[in-house]
Design a protein around this motif. Structure first.
Motif, PDB file in Angstrom:
ATOM      1  N   PHE A 108       1.456  17.726 -11.128  1.00 46.43           N
ATOM      2  CA  PHE A 108       1.772  16.836 -10.009  1.00 46.43           C
ATOM      3  C   PHE A 108       0.468  16.405  -9.359  1.00 46.43           C
ATOM      4  N   ALA A 109       0.420  15.139  -8.950  1.00 43.11           N
ATOM      5  CA  ALA A 109      -0.754  14.633  -8.235  1.00 43.11           C
ATOM      6  C   ALA A 109      -0.310  13.624  -7.187  1.00 43.11           C
ATOM      7  N   GLN A 110      -1.071  13.539  -6.116  1.00 46.22           N
ATOM      8  CA  GLN A 110      -0.830  12.557  -5.055  1.00 46.22           C
ATOM      9  C   GLN A 110      -2.049  11.652  -5.000  1.00 46.22           C
ATOM     10  N   VAL A 165       5.827   4.945  -0.191  1.00 44.97           N
ATOM     11  CA  VAL A 165       5.558   5.908  -1.258  1.00 44.97           C
ATOM     12  C   VAL A 165       6.169   5.406  -2.563  1.00 44.97           C
ATOM     13  N   ALA A 166       5.579   5.850  -3.668  1.00 46.23           N
ATOM     14  CA  ALA A 166       6.132   5.596  -5.000  1.00 46.23           C
ATOM     15  C   ALA A 166       6.283   6.924  -5.712  1.00 46.23           C
ATOM     16  N   LEU A 167       7.468   7.193  -6.220  1.00 48.70           N
ATOM     17  CA  LEU A 167       7.756   8.416  -6.977  1.00 48.70           C
ATOM     18  C   LEU A 167       7.676   8.053  -8.455  1.00 48.70           C
ATOM     19  N   ILE A 168       6.722   8.646  -9.170  1.00 45.97           N
ATOM     20  CA  ILE A 168       6.410   8.224 -10.531  1.00 45.97           C
ATOM     21  C   ILE A 168       6.523   9.414 -11.479  1.00 45.97           C
ATOM     22  N   VAL A 169       7.235   9.214 -12.586  1.00 47.83           N
ATOM     23  CA  VAL A 169       7.271  10.193 -13.672  1.00 47.83           C
ATOM     24  C   VAL A 169       6.604   9.564 -14.884  1.00 47.83           C
ATOM     25  N   VAL A 170       5.644  10.284 -15.484  1.00 49.05           N
ATOM     26  CA  VAL A 170       4.944   9.819 -16.678  1.00 49.05           C
ATOM     27  C   VAL A 170       5.262  10.773 -17.823  1.00 49.05           C
ATOM     28  N   LEU A 208       0.864  -1.175   0.000  1.00 45.38           N
ATOM     29  CA  LEU A 208       0.000   0.000   0.000  1.00 45.38           C
ATOM     30  C   LEU A 208       0.905   1.230   0.000  1.00 45.38           C
ATOM     31  N   ASN A 209       0.869   1.995  -1.073  1.00 43.05           N
ATOM     32  CA  ASN A 209       1.736   3.164  -1.224  1.00 43.05           C
ATOM     33  C   ASN A 209       0.923   4.407  -1.550  1.00 43.05           C
ATOM     34  N   MET A 210       1.472   5.548  -1.199  1.00 39.08           N
ATOM     35  CA  MET A 210       0.964   6.804  -1.730  1.00 39.08           C
ATOM     36  C   MET A 210       1.824   7.146  -2.949  1.00 39.08           C
ATOM     37  N   ASP A 211       1.170   7.322  -4.094  1.00 40.12           N
ATOM     38  CA  ASP A 211       1.874   7.631  -5.334  1.00 40.12           C
ATOM     39  C   ASP A 211       2.021   9.143  -5.498  1.00 40.12           C
ATOM     40  N   LEU A 212       3.242   9.587  -5.733  1.00 39.41           N
ATOM     41  CA  LEU A 212       3.543  10.992  -6.013  1.00 39.41           C
ATOM     42  C   LEU A 212       3.894  11.064  -7.497  1.00 39.41           C
ATOM     43  N   VAL A 213       2.983  11.600  -8.295  1.00 39.66           N
ATOM     44  CA  VAL A 213       3.059  11.461  -9.746  1.00 39.66           C
ATOM     45  C   VAL A 213       3.326  12.808 -10.413  1.00 39.66           C
ATOM     46  N   ALA A 214       4.422  12.875 -11.167  1.00 42.07           N
ATOM     47  CA  ALA A 214       4.748  14.062 -11.958  1.00 42.07           C
ATOM     48  C   ALA A 214       4.648  13.709 -13.439  1.00 42.07           C
ATOM     49  N   ARG A 215       4.056  14.591 -14.212  1.00 42.69           N
ATOM     50  CA  ARG A 215       4.012  14.426 -15.664  1.00 42.69           C
ATOM     51  C   ARG A 215       5.013  15.376 -16.289  1.00 42.69           C
ATOM     52  N   ALA A 216       5.779  14.860 -17.271  1.00 38.76           N
ATOM     53  CA  ALA A 216       6.825  15.637 -17.932  1.00 38.76           C
ATOM     54  C   ALA A 216       6.861  15.246 -19.411  1.00 38.76           C
ATOM     55  N   PRO A 217       7.488  16.068 -20.262  1.00 43.80           N
ATOM     56  CA  PRO A 217       7.535  15.733 -21.688  1.00 43.80           C
ATOM     57  C   PRO A 217       8.209  14.393 -21.964  1.00 43.80           C
ATOM     58  N   ARG A 218       9.207  14.062 -21.164  1.00 41.25           N
ATOM     59  CA  ARG A 218       9.925  12.799 -21.315  1.00 41.25           C
ATOM     60  C   ARG A 218      10.500  12.406 -19.965  1.00 41.25           C
ATOM     61  N   LEU A 219      11.039  11.206 -19.877  1.00 37.37           N
ATOM     62  CA  LEU A 219      11.682  10.771 -18.637  1.00 37.37           C
ATOM     63  C   LEU A 219      13.057  11.419 -18.539  1.00 37.37           C
ATOM     64  N   PRO A 220      13.460  11.897 -17.359  1.00 37.04           N
ATOM     65  CA  PRO A 220      14.757  12.570 -17.241  1.00 37.04           C
ATOM     66  C   PRO A 220      15.928  11.606 -17.401  1.00 37.04           C
ATOM     67  N   HIS A 221      17.039  12.147 -17.908  1.00 33.52           N
ATOM     68  CA  HIS A 221      18.284  11.385 -17.980  1.00 33.52           C
ATOM     69  C   HIS A 221      18.991  11.449 -16.622  1.00 33.52           C
TER      70      HIS A 221
END
Length: 305
Positions: free
Chosen positions: A35-37, A95-100, A12-25
């Motif tokens: 950003f959404a939680q 927690v899960a740190l997510i980039v989409v 059971l995690n709280m997802d911290l979700v950021a949307r970006a043009p691409r995944l960072p290098h």
């Protein structure tokens, strides 16, 4: 059709979700757009999916004594999920740190937190919950010893056992495989489990055959928009084509598939029917953003048929 009973043991995690043009290098700072939680964790996602898609669901897991834990527990209860086996641990909620990115692909970093406090003793204390289920579902976001204890207890109790080996970092212990009825990795997980490349349905078939050779009964390799490759006992390997949709966010698509598949098996559906139902549910989930917010209900799925 009567509602089957599904027990989910997992994270059971709280997802911290950021949307970006691409995944960072590596080493790069990238400007995000939103950003959404939102509630997440593979265990929580699969429990919500099974509940929304028709099953009676009980959840076994652990959250922290914090606002995230309270929110996750309340969210499960709103879905009608039995949370009697959701403990409160000493560590912070996971927690899960997510980039989409704009292609709807994601990169995820998980901090286990209280999920690490699910132990074999936890499983032993909650065996009545497993005994009441028709189908038991596990993943790999809780400690391996706890997963092994769950698989063994569910097998001893005569339940249908599903393992979603995520995240997978290598081969599963050999003594796990006889305890599992349905092993359901995605292509990356199948590659990690076998050491084989899995970039096509043909390679998925080879990986599934390798897993069957090591003792797995039934193997479903999920391939996203390319479908699901099923290698089942007593049947020819089969590729199930995925419904064609325009993806917005693939987060929790695999969890939606697992939950839908489990819900259908718990209701007594055939494996073929369960796979096709779960594919439809996963396809609908990727057309909207978020993890649990994207998971459809049975009514939505019936309406879209």
């Amino acid at each position: 059709m009567p509602r089957g009973r599904v027990a989910v043991v997992g994270s059971l995690n709280m997802d911290l979700v950021a949307r970006a043009p691409r995944l960072p290098h590596p080493g790069e700072t990238l400007a995000g757009r939103t950003f959404a939680q939102v509630a997440g964790g593979k265990g929580g996602n699969q429990a919500v999916a099974a509940a929304r898609l028709g099953a009676q669901v009980a959840m076994l897991g652990c959250v922290g004594a914090d606002a995230n834990g309270e929110q996750l527990r309340a969210g499960l209860e709103v879905e009608g999920i039995d949370c009697a086996a959701v403990d409160t641990g000493s560590q912070a909620t996971g927690v899960a740190l997510i980039v989409v990115d704009d292609a709807s692909q994601n990169a995820i970093v998980i901090v286990a937190g209280s999920n690490a406090e699910v132990t074999p003793d936890t499983i032993a204390r909650r065996e009545a919950m497993l005994a009441a289920a028709d189908v038991v579902v596990c993943q790999l976001e809780t400690p391996p010893a706890s997963v092994r204890a769950t698989l063994a207890a569910a097998r001893r109790l005569g339940k249908t056992v599903i393992l979603n080996p995520a995240p997978a970092t290598g081969a599963l212990p050999a003594d796990w495989l006889p305890l599992i009825d349905y092993l359901i990795p995605n292509e990356l997980e199948a590659a990690a489990l076998t050491g084989l490349p899995v970039g096509s349905p043909e390679q998925a078939a080879a990986a599934a055959a390798a897993l069957r050779a090591t003792g797995a009964r039934n193997v479903l390799v999920t391939l996203g928009p390319r479908g699901v490759h099923a290698t089942l006992e007593g049947a020819e390997p089969t590729l199930y084509d995925a419904p064609a949709v325009t993806a917005v966010d693939t987060t929790a698509a695999g969890d939606t598939f697992i939950g839908g598949f489990a819900a259908q098996l718990a209701q007594g559906a055939s494996v073929d029917s369960a796979i096709r139902f779960a594919q439809r549910a996963a396809a609908l989930s990727v057309t909207r953003a978020g993890a649990q917010p994207s998971i459809p209900t049975r009514a939505e799925l019936d309406g879209a048929a």
